[in-house]
Design a protein around this motif. Structure first.
Motif: not given
Length: 632
Positions: A102-129
């Motif tokens: 329930n740590n906002n900073l930790w959760i926010g960073k975790a979502y950002y890290y995942l966006s870096e992967v999905t962006q490279r995979q070409g999944d634009d919908v999931l990246t934006l989410e």
């Protein structure tokens, strides 16, 4: 306790014993993670083994932060080596631990890290989410650096979709934050992104200015992959300016930087650019060799968008060498990946609609339960008060409300089912257009092969004409399955692509001919789009075949005007050739003209020909609404 490489090796070798029996404190596990952070850049095999040992120890000792930290280091190593699925798994495990905290900073960073992967995979919908989820958590914290990174990534997403205004807005947010923080690494990245933006809109001087500005912030914090990005982007700018020697110089520098850092994905992307450069130089064999050298790597890291681009470029180079069999083979591979990615986005949207529906359904069930609880409490109070009349009224009201709720729920479910059926029909129709287009493409390729095996000139010309007609129909279906609207098409892009393909087949370069296309930006039903496309293709082909041989500067004009108020469509195709000696005696034995007349008759139109100054063909036809054949 200071850990050395020797200690790390002992930890890995004795991991089963250590995990089961040896006690580790938080400081010791933290020291192991520090060693892991160093190993991911130098010894990936040892880093992988050590990371899994640390994760097991952290799980046993309930050290959640250290466990998540190991997952992040492991994911970063996978990302640098192009192992995108493995990186996604590790970053997802990091997110799961973050959500428990329930740590906002930790959760926010975790979502950002995942966006870096999905962006490279070409999944634009999931990246934006992921990026917007990251933004919603990070905005409530004081982590300015991560906030700047999220703004940069959002800008990059909108740059790829062509929304320049939003791109500049998010990039400027990030730049201003980094200027306030005097963040050298961040400023370096911001100027690189601005350079990429200006390069994409052909402002090459501004692009170079920003790339060169980024080099002022190079220091020990800026790792080799970032420097490789600058060299790669400078190469791209010089490529666009047709300064091919300078472009190759910077591409070579970029490859060396990416090889130093082990950034496999970016290395493949630069090789793809080098192949395109060699294609531009006419070195088609060199382009093929460069591309084939990295195809295996692209498959290994599952970089689908990049792999599609590599296949597409191979198809073009084999086509230039007149190896049409291999050209068609690689075109099919590219097309199948593009179709898979398109369907993935559509399925993600359908899944999101399903989740929304299920959530709404559960909310309504909870609301009904709450109403039942309130009703029970009210009944008890009324019984105590002895007001039996109010009980009867409450029951009547409750039943009326329940009936209304039931009706609303049924209507909602029926609406959802109707929408679901419509979306399924749309997907099936899109699949149908895709398969029809593929079948046309196969026929076109077979005709092309037959064309090169036919020695009789007249027969070869007939085959080539047939191929052009098949391509005209194939392009219509390609436009349909790639567009959001699967029952109508805007003809502007279609006409431009068709003229480009025809010019190429008659060996005309774009600078050798003046082309004017004026097409109303309005959708046209498939009923009219297919015959119209074939008519325009026949008339354009006729101009290239007969009109331009004696003209020093060929000119071709195609106009399609759609008058929705009058319900009419007007087509005019004009060229500046010598014209037709006697338009009333155009060869009726010509298959092309017979085809045009039959199609004009089919759409209840009229054909007129004017040959006073060049050849001008005009077709006018009415838009007639189709009657429904569905029985009520």
């Amino acid at each position: 306790m200071k850990l050395t490489t020797f200690h790390v090796l002992i930890v890995v070798l004795m991991s089963p014993y250590l995990v089961q029996s040896q006690s580790f404190g938080e400081k010791q596990v933290s020291d192991l993670n520090q060693e892991l952070a160093k190993l991911i850049y130098s010894d990936t095999e040892s880093a992988d083994s050590l990371a899994h040992v640390i994760i097991r120890i952290a799980q046993r000792e309930f050290l959640k932060e250290e466990e998540a930290r190991s997952h992040r280091y492991l994911a970063l190593m996978y990302l640098l080596n192009g192992k995108l699925e493995e990186a996604k798994v590790s970053y997802t495990q990091n997110l799961d631990i973050a959500l428990e905290s329930n740590n906002n900073l930790w959760i926010g960073k975790a979502y950002y890290y995942l966006s870096e992967v999905t962006q490279r995979q070409g999944d634009d919908v999931l990246t934006l989410e992921y990026l917007f989820k990251a933004l919603s958590f990070i905005e409530d914290t004081k982590d300015i650096n991560t906030l700047a990174k999220i703004h940069s990534s959002l800008g990059t997403h909108y740059r790829k979709t062509g929304d320049i205004e939003k791109t500049e807005m998010y990039y400027n947010h990030a730049l201003n934050i980094r200027k306030d923080q005097k963040d050298s690494m961040g400023l370096f990245n911001s100027y690189v992104l601005f350079g990429t933006l200006y390069s994409s809109v052909n402002l090459y001087d501004k692009a170079k200015q920003n790339y060169i500005e980024s080099l002022n912030f190079i220091n020990s914090d800026v790792r080799s992959p970032n420097l490789g990005a600058v060299y790669s982007n400078l190469g791209a700018v010089y490529f666009q300016e047709q300064n091919l020697d300078s472009a190759m110089l910077f591409y070579d520098l970029a490859v060396k930087e990416y090889e130093k850092s082990g950034d496999v994905y970016s290395k493949i992307a630069v090789h793809n650019n080098i192949a395109a450069l060699r294609n531009e130089q006419g070195d088609y064999k060199g382009a093929i060799t460069t591309t084939l050298a990295v195809i295996g790597l692209a498959k290994e890291i599952d970089a689908k968008k990049l792999l599609s681009s590599l296949y597409y470029n191979l198809s073009g180079n084999y086509k230039a060498l007149k190896d049409f069999e291999k050209s068609f083979y690689y075109y099919k591979l590219s097309d199948s990946i593009d179709y898979e990615l398109t369907n993935k986005e559509k399925n993600a949207q359908l899944a999101e609609l399903q989740v929304q529906y299920e959530t709404e359904k559960k909310d309504k069930e909870i609301a009904l339960q709450n109403i039942a609880l309130v009703k029970g409490s009210a009944q008890r109070n009324l019984l105590i008060a002895g007001i039996s009349g109010l009980i009867i009224i409450s029951l009547i009201i409750y039943r009326a409300l329940a009936r209304k709720k039931r009706s609303n729920r049924l209507l909602t479910e029926q609406k959802y089912l109707v929408e679901k059926r419509e979306k399924e029909k749309a997907l099936l129709l899109r699949e149908l257009h895709h398969r029809v287009k593929n079948n046309f493409q196969i026929v076109s390729s077979l005709l092309n092969l037959q064309y090169y095996d036919t020695e009789d000139l007249k027969a070869a010309q007939a085959i080539k004409s047939g191929q052009a007609r098949v391509e005209a129909m194939s392009m219509i279906h390609r436009e349909l399955y790639q567009s959001e609207n699967i029952t109508s098409i805007e003809m502007g892009d279609y006409v431009k692509h068709m003229i480009e393909n025809t010019a190429y087949s008659f060996q005309y370069e774009s600078e050798q001919i003046d082309v004017l296309v004026e097409v109303d930006n309005k959708p046209l039903s498939v009923k009219y789009a297919i015959p119209l496309g074939i008519i325009v293709n026949e008339l354009v082909t006729n101009s290239f075949k007969h009109a331009f041989e004696t003209v020093s500067r060929p000119m071709l004009s195609v106009s399609i005007k759609i008058n929705e108020e009058k319900g009419t469509v007007s087509i005019v195709v004009f060229d500046n050739g010598p014209g037709i000696p006697d338009s009333s005696h155009i060869s009726k034995s010509s298959f092309g003209m017979e085809l045009i007349r039959d199609l004009v008759k089919q759409i209840k139109g009229t054909l007129s020909i004017d040959s006073q100054a060049g050849a001008k063909f005009s077709v006018d036809f009415p838009l007639i609404e189709e009657e429904s054949n569905v029985e009520g």
